[in-house]
Scaffold this motif. Structure first.
Motif, PDB file in Angstrom:
ATOM      1  N   ILE A  91       8.538  -2.678   0.603  1.00  0.00           N
ATOM      2  CA  ILE A  91       7.533  -2.297   1.598  1.00  0.00           C
ATOM      3  C   ILE A  91       7.346  -0.788   1.591  1.00  0.00           C
ATOM      4  O   ILE A  91       6.226  -0.283   1.700  1.00  0.00           O
ATOM      5  CB  ILE A  91       7.931  -2.805   3.000  1.00  0.00           C
ATOM      6  CG1 ILE A  91       8.072  -4.336   2.987  1.00  0.00           C
ATOM      7  CG2 ILE A  91       6.898  -2.375   4.031  1.00  0.00           C
ATOM      8  CD1 ILE A  91       8.425  -4.928   4.332  1.00  0.00           C
ATOM      9  N   ALA A 114       5.123   0.108  -1.154  1.00  0.00           N
ATOM     10  CA  ALA A 114       3.751  -0.308  -0.848  1.00  0.00           C
ATOM     11  C   ALA A 114       3.080   0.709   0.067  1.00  0.00           C
ATOM     12  O   ALA A 114       1.900   1.049  -0.105  1.00  0.00           O
ATOM     13  CB  ALA A 114       3.743  -1.693  -0.201  1.00  0.00           C
ATOM     14  N   ASN A 158       4.153  -5.830   3.578  1.00  0.00           N
ATOM     15  CA  ASN A 158       3.745  -4.928   2.501  1.00  0.00           C
ATOM     16  C   ASN A 158       2.288  -5.120   2.086  1.00  0.00           C
ATOM     17  O   ASN A 158       1.717  -4.265   1.417  1.00  0.00           O
ATOM     18  CB  ASN A 158       4.665  -5.089   1.276  1.00  0.00           C
ATOM     19  CG  ASN A 158       4.626  -6.493   0.714  1.00  0.00           C
ATOM     20  OD1 ASN A 158       4.312  -7.451   1.420  1.00  0.00           O
ATOM     21  ND2 ASN A 158       4.945  -6.631  -0.558  1.00  0.00           N
TER      22      ASN A 158
END
Length: 295
Positions: free
Chosen positions: A202, A205, A141
């Motif tokens: 993730i 992100a 991430n």
């Protein structure tokens, strides 16, 4: 679109079909009971406080320029040019606007896709590991470069690097296209295998990366729309405020890019993916002020 539990398969291009050709809240009444002098009186409850804040916000300009702008000079002595970043969608010629039926269908299809994907992933996780998709290595991430290369390839990252340098960012990594010893990579398609193994932190992100890339590049490129649609289709609700802000940035960037393309008389095959992203963000994720006025 076929989803079969027996075969444990899900079409990997489940979002591609959404990119076919393109075929506000009036809250004045809600706060009308609050006079201009009410701001000097303590709010009685949370609702009154929010309505007052909303009323005051309407008086603020959308862009504020520093009062000491002439004092802000570059090293060369030239006055800096203020950078205006619009937080509102741009207007579009009527011939490019979607109608109500088209918008409703896109939202219904999007909701259906989210439900089917969620159910398929939930079912798949109950199956033996040998029935799971082959695991793939994904960037972390914190790996912005890795995700730029993974989604859109080396040329895209090179363009981002140049934009970052122009924006004054320091310690930018070397442009991969300037290093012959490095392998030039192409972006990957947003397959369901990716999202099966993509953890929520993730995924969010990546959405924030995409929002920042849109701002750097001055718009959401049509070729980025499929990845954006796929990310949104796997985004969990309710949204964290930071993610809500990020998808608003993406939708506004799509509007800005769409406006440029329309001024260049580009075809619907380039404009409709951007219109789709605006439709999903505004209608499904409740960002109604960004919605297109239906024909």
């Amino acid at each position: 679109m076929a989803f079969t539990h027996e075969a444990g398969q899900l079409e990997d291009d489940f979002m591609q079909r959404a990119l076919g050709p393109l075929e506000g809240d009036s809250s004045d009444d809600a706060d009308s009971s609050l006079s201009d002098t009410d701001v000097n009186v303590e709010a009685m409850d949370g609702i009154q406080f929010l309505r007052r804040a909303q009323k005051e916000a309407k008086k603020l300009p959308h862009v504020v320029v520093a009062s000491n702008i002439e004092e802000l000079r570059t090293k060369s002595g030239q006055a800096m040019q203020p950078q205006f970043v619009s937080r509102r969608k741009t207007d579009l010629p009527p011939k490019y606007l979607p109608n109500s039926d088209w918008q409703r269908k896109q939202v219904a299809d999007f909701s259906d896709i989210r439900t089917k994907v969620s159910r398929h992933f939930a079912w798949l996780r109950t199956q033996p590991l040998d029935l799971h998709p082959e695991k793939i290595n994904l960037p972390s991430n914190s790996d912005e470069k890795g995700w730029a290369l993974f989604c859109f390839g080396s040329a895209f990252w090179s363009e981002l690097v140049q934009a970052k340098i122009a924006d004054g960012e320091s310690e930018i990594e070397e442009d991969p296209l300037e290093q012959p010893q490095q392998t030039i990579v192409s972006g990957q398609s947003p397959l369901t295998t990716v999202f099966f193994y993509l953890k929520p932190r993730i995924l969010t992100a990546v959405i924030e990366y995409v929002a920042s890339w849109c701002e750097l590049l001055g718009g959401l490129r049509p070729e980025m729309a499929l990845w954006v649609y796929s990310l949104l289709a796997n985004l969990e609700k309710p949204l964290h405020p930071d993610i809500g802000s990020a998808i608003r940035t993406i939708a506004i960037s799509a509007s800005q890019e769409r406006h440029k393309l329309a001024n260049e008389n580009r075809g619907l095959e380039e404009i409709s993916p951007l219109t789709l992203i605006i439709c999903i963000v505004s209608k499904y994720f409740s960002q109604g002020d960004l919605a297109d006025d239906a024909k």
